[in-house]
Every structure is written in structure tokens, then in C-alpha cells.
Motif scaffolding. Sequence first.
Motif, mmCIF file in Angstrom:
data_model
loop_
_atom_site.group_PDB
_atom_site.id
_atom_site.type_symbol
_atom_site.label_atom_id
_atom_site.label_comp_id
_atom_site.label_asym_id
_atom_site.label_seq_id
_atom_site.Cartn_x
_atom_site.Cartn_y
_atom_site.Cartn_z
ATOM 1 N N ASN A 18 0.830 -1.213 0.000
ATOM 2 C CA ASN A 18 0.000 0.000 0.000
ATOM 3 C C ASN A 18 0.863 1.262 0.000
ATOM 4 O O ASN A 18 0.535 2.240 -0.674
ATOM 5 C CB ASN A 18 -0.958 0.007 1.180
ATOM 6 N N LYS A 19 1.971 1.246 0.740
ATOM 7 C CA LYS A 19 2.879 2.407 0.740
ATOM 8 C C LYS A 19 3.524 2.601 -0.634
ATOM 9 O O LYS A 19 3.664 3.718 -1.109
ATOM 10 C CB LYS A 19 3.970 2.239 1.796
ATOM 11 N N LEU A 20 3.938 1.501 -1.259
ATOM 12 C CA LEU A 20 4.543 1.600 -2.595
ATOM 13 C C LEU A 20 3.556 2.138 -3.626
ATOM 14 O O LEU A 20 3.908 2.946 -4.475
ATOM 15 C CB LEU A 20 5.049 0.232 -3.063
ATOM 16 N N MET A 21 2.306 1.678 -3.545
ATOM 17 C CA MET A 21 1.293 2.058 -4.531
ATOM 18 C C MET A 21 0.685 3.433 -4.233
ATOM 19 O O MET A 21 0.192 4.087 -5.144
ATOM 20 C CB MET A 21 0.141 1.042 -4.567
ATOM 21 N N GLY A 22 0.676 3.812 -2.977
ATOM 22 C CA GLY A 22 0.008 5.055 -2.602
ATOM 23 C C GLY A 22 -1.503 4.890 -2.532
ATOM 24 O O GLY A 22 -2.244 5.870 -2.494
ATOM 25 N N ARG A 23 -1.944 3.636 -2.523
ATOM 26 C CA ARG A 23 -3.376 3.336 -2.437
ATOM 27 C C ARG A 23 -3.516 1.902 -1.909
ATOM 28 O O ARG A 23 -2.589 1.098 -2.028
ATOM 29 C CB ARG A 23 -4.037 3.460 -3.811
ATOM 30 N N PRO A 24 -4.682 1.572 -1.359
ATOM 31 C CA PRO A 24 -4.894 0.185 -0.903
ATOM 32 C C PRO A 24 -4.910 -0.781 -2.090
ATOM 33 O O PRO A 24 -5.455 -0.460 -3.145
ATOM 34 C CB PRO A 24 -6.265 0.221 -0.224
ATOM 35 N N GLU A 25 -4.304 -1.902 -1.906
ATOM 36 C CA GLU A 25 -4.218 -2.901 -2.974
ATOM 37 C C GLU A 25 -4.496 -4.279 -2.375
ATOM 38 O O GLU A 25 -3.937 -4.628 -1.342
ATOM 39 C CB GLU A 25 -2.819 -2.876 -3.588
ATOM 40 N N ILE A 26 -5.373 -5.036 -3.001
ATOM 41 C CA ILE A 26 -5.635 -6.421 -2.613
ATOM 42 C C ILE A 26 -5.186 -7.299 -3.773
ATOM 43 O O ILE A 26 -5.605 -7.098 -4.915
ATOM 44 C CB ILE A 26 -7.129 -6.657 -2.301
ATOM 45 N N ILE A 27 -4.334 -8.254 -3.472
ATOM 46 C CA ILE A 27 -3.727 -9.103 -4.501
ATOM 47 C C ILE A 27 -4.255 -10.526 -4.351
ATOM 48 O O ILE A 27 -4.189 -11.099 -3.268
ATOM 49 C CB ILE A 27 -2.198 -9.088 -4.387
ATOM 50 N N GLU A 28 -4.754 -11.085 -5.435
ATOM 51 C CA GLU A 28 -5.183 -12.483 -5.423
ATOM 52 C C GLU A 28 -3.946 -13.362 -5.624
ATOM 53 O O GLU A 28 -3.154 -13.142 -6.546
ATOM 54 C CB GLU A 28 -6.210 -12.745 -6.519
#
Length: 156
Positions: free
Chosen positions: A141-151
Motif C-alpha cells: 500500500n505504501k509503494l502504490m500510494g493506495r490500498p491494494e488487494i492481490i489475489e
Amino acid sequence: MSRLTGLYSLSRICLTFIVSASLIANAQADDASTRSLDEAIQLESNESSAISEMWRGNYEGAFLRLPSESSDPRSWASVELKLGSNPVMFHYFSYPEQEINHNLEFMEEESESLLLTDESDEKYHIYKQGNKVLLESSFINKLMGRPEIIELNRFQ
């Protein structure tokens, strides 16, 4: 003179026997303490591996790093997790950051989720939702700057 020689030989044999018995007793004591240390290490190893028993395996997933560039292969990132040992191996790869590897430690396990942390105290939450295994991570999330959910896909 022969009696003195015989007595001397007998005392040497007794002394050799006493020293040998002492060495054997010390070796047995060392072996017992080594065995109990090995048993404690094995028990600890079994406890840490029991935490991840239902999660044991290798997982991989990919997600769109740069959503506006979905047709460019460089806009994708991939993650790999190797569960089954403590520490858990985490591997992240994307074009901008290249390769990032972390050793993750177990924090807690519930029936459908597993919580891990890295040396920077970032959290990695792996959980089941239906037939899917998903990953949420404060690090990603810090790297992307947004919440991320990965399958994640499991493979052996």
C-alpha cells in the motif's frame, strides 16, 4: 621385583579403567544434554511449522502497478510468498522498484487468515475469501500510494 611390576601394572589398569569410566559418564551426560537441546529445538520447530501447516506452499500473484498503462508489461508487479518455514520468504518485483525481498515472521493465525510482519514492522495479511487466497500489505500500500488487494495462486 616381579611383584612390584605386577602391582604397578594393576594400578595402571585400574587408573585406565577409572579414567575411561569417567570419560564415558561425561560423554553420556553431554549426549543427554545435547539430545534434550535437540528435542527442544525440534519442538520449537514443530510449533512454528504447525502455525503454517494449512497454509504451507508457495503463492504468487500479480497486479497492475500503473493502472493507466495496462497494456505495457512494465506496469505490472508480481509477488511471491514461500510459506512453510519461519521466516516466510516474500519476493516483490516491478519495473520501478526492481526486486525487493523480505523475511516475514508469523504474528498470528486464525481459521481463515494469517498475519505476518517484516523487519520494518510492515503487516502482511493473507486470508481466504471463498475459494480465493488474498493478500493485503501495508508495505505494498505504501509503494502504490493506495490500498491494494492481490489475489494469490497456490502452487507447489
